[in-house]
Design an enzyme around this catalytic site. Structure first.
Site, PDB file in Angstrom:
ATOM      1  N   ASP A   1      41.712 -16.612 -18.633  1.00  0.00           N
ATOM      2  CA  ASP A   1      41.408 -17.946 -18.132  1.00  0.00           C
ATOM      3  C   ASP A   1      40.068 -17.921 -17.414  1.00  0.00           C
ATOM      4  O   ASP A   1      39.574 -16.864 -17.013  1.00  0.00           O
ATOM      5  CB  ASP A   1      42.514 -18.447 -17.207  1.00  0.00           C
ATOM      6  CG  ASP A   1      42.716 -17.552 -15.994  1.00  0.00           C
ATOM      7  OD1 ASP A   1      42.901 -16.337 -16.175  1.00  0.00           O
ATOM      8  OD2 ASP A   1      42.665 -18.060 -14.848  1.00  0.00           O
TER       9      ASP A   1
ATOM     10  N   GLU B   1      44.744 -16.292 -13.716  1.00  0.00           N
ATOM     11  CA  GLU B   1      44.225 -15.548 -12.569  1.00  0.00           C
ATOM     12  C   GLU B   1      43.442 -16.440 -11.622  1.00  0.00           C
ATOM     13  O   GLU B   1      43.512 -16.281 -10.399  1.00  0.00           O
ATOM     14  CB  GLU B   1      43.342 -14.391 -13.053  1.00  0.00           C
ATOM     15  CG  GLU B   1      43.005 -13.362 -11.989  1.00  0.00           C
ATOM     16  CD  GLU B   1      41.751 -13.699 -11.191  1.00  0.00           C
ATOM     17  OE1 GLU B   1      41.535 -13.076 -10.132  1.00  0.00           O
ATOM     18  OE2 GLU B   1      40.983 -14.601 -11.629  1.00  0.00           O
TER      19      GLU B   1
END
Length: 467
Positions: free
Chosen positions: A90, A154
């Protein structure tokens, strides 16, 4: 010469172009967190990135496991756990100010790959995959498994990795290529403060609204406010003073409402001194304007006094602390909205190992109570530290020194990674000393030669730690 070094270096060098191509493919996907949909817990973008990464690994002959589209795992072999490598797919939002390429149109230019995620953390994730591939394809014998774990959340709280560890146990050793070389054995503690207040308004010269910030862990490069009752000359005169003092630029839209936009420079919230905070720049201007008296303006001024422009250490808040091991506490005012007379905001503070988290939380609560703003947090994330004299850390440092010729030593950082709550977890690369990859900023990039070196270092680490 370390055993297998020549073979590893030759293999990685020969597969440079494939590595670059895989990074470009992955970084073409906008994997910013989106809305939950069934089968895509963090939205379609992160799911697409995970699906692509796992398909690439399958193409290279690896066994893969998909944990409900939260996390994917790529195994070197089926032996007992030895080493986990934790990376994420991400990314933070694209932000403003890109000039070399569009955020999700990655390009290789002059030995670098530009694009969102190239450095944080898709590039390092692919480097780790090619390290696994080198060990596998070269048939280098290892006694234990290395697992590359790829998460998808994250940047927004790491709930993906929490989900993973409800299903799997930690490996005896873990590193994340989501920091800096040589070895990050200390990650500061963290307080992500949230606050809210209902504010009464009055008078003709009014502050109508504020909209600023995108993520709690990003220093905002842009902040907007709508005001009423002012002429452009009055505002511009004050804005010029603020620009001269802070470097924050301002622009204006007068139709259909009087909107002020403050323009600064973003940075990761763990290093707020590297940015120029548009929220605090905007508040500096608003506090200088001659608004009609109201509870709203009074509270905004008091809030700004706690987090004034340029104070990145929490001195005005009364929480500044510093130590030799991990440096100074940092504070970034990262998000603020004011709508329908309801104020809501966030700040991000990183706390050194000597900081007393409970005491800091108590101080912050008292400061916000004093200005009649509700503070909504009741916990602080403690700092994380791994013994710098452990065999695990010493092995990583030794390999880094041999492959780079640079001094291997442990360092601390304010940024948090997947290993923050893992007992024997450190951050290991992939940013080299002296390189600023503009992580979380415009024109983020990775130096290809440094990523190639990272892949070699990771492969050597797999070989030695799993034997």
């Amino acid at each position: 010469m370390r055993k297998y070094r020549q073979e590893i270096e030759k293999y990685i060098d020969e597969h440079r172009d494939e590595m670059v191509a895989d990074i470009i493919k992955l970084c073409s996907i906008n994997s910013t967190r989106g809305e939950y949909v069934e089968g895509a817990p963090f939205g379609e973008g992160p799911k697409r990135a995970l699906t692509m990464a796992l398909s690439i690994a399958q193409k290279y002959g690896f066994d893969i496991t998909n944990y409900d589209n939260y996390v994917g795992a790529i195994d070197l072999n089926n032996k007992e756990k030895g080493l986990d490598i934790l990376a994420h797919l991400d990314v933070v939002p694209e932000g403003e100010g890109w000039s070399v390429t569009a955020p999700f149109e990655p390009k290789e230019i002059d030995g670098k790959i530009y694009g969102r995620g190239t450095s944080d953390d898709k590039g390092p994730a692919v480097a780790a995959l090619f390290a696994l591939r080198a060990v596998k394809d070269l048939n280098i014998p290892v006694k234990k498994n290395t697992r590359l774990v790829l998460g998808t959340d994250e940047e927004c709280g790491s709930s993906c990795i929490k989900h993973y560890y409800t299903k799997e146990k930690e490996a005896p050793m873990t590193f994340s290529p989501d920091g800096e070389f040589p070895v990050v054995n200390i990650e500061k503690g963290q307080l992500q403060g949230e606050f809210s207040a209902a504010l009464e308004d009055a008078g003709e010269k009014r502050l109508v609204s504020i909209e600023a910030g995108t993520k709690v862990n990003v220093v905002p490069p842009k902040a907007k406010a709508v005001i009423e009752g002012f002429g452009i000359e009055e505002v511009e005169a004050k804005a010029k003073e603020v620009t001269k003092e802070t470097g924050i630029q301002f622009k204006y839209d007068l139709v259909p409402v009087f909107e002020i936009t403050a323009l600064g420079a973003n940075a990761h919230a763990s290093t707020p001194e590297n940015g120029n905070n548009a929220i605090t720049g905007l508040l500096e201007l608003l506090c200088r304007l001659d608004f009609s008296p109201s509870k709203k303006i009074e509270t905004i001024k008091k809030l700004y006094s706690l987090m004034p422009h340029g104070d990145t250490k929490g001195e005005a808040m009364g929480i500044a602390v510093e130590d030799e091991k991990s440096g100074a506490l940092t504070l970034a005012f990262s998000m603020l909205t004011l709508k329908n007379n309801i104020m809501h905001g966030f700040f991000d503070s990183r706390i050194p190992v000597s900081g007393d988290g409970d005491k800091i939380l108590k101080t912050v609560r008292e400061k916000f109570a004093d200005i009649d703003v509700e503070f909504l947090n009741d916990s602080v994330l403690a700092p994380h530290e791994v013994d710098e004299n452990s065999t695990f850390v010493k092995t990583l440092l030794s390999i880094y020194e041999d492959y780079t010729g640079l001094k291997g030593e442990c360092i601390a950082m304010g940024g948090g990674t997947y290993v923050h709550n893992i007992e024997n977890g450190v951050a290991f690369g992939a940013v080299f000393p002296g390189t600023d990859t503009k992580m979380h900023g415009a024109d983020e990039f990775v130096v290809i030669d440094e990523l190639i070196a990272s892949a070699k270092i990771f492969a050597q680490s797999i070989v030695e730690l799993c034997n």
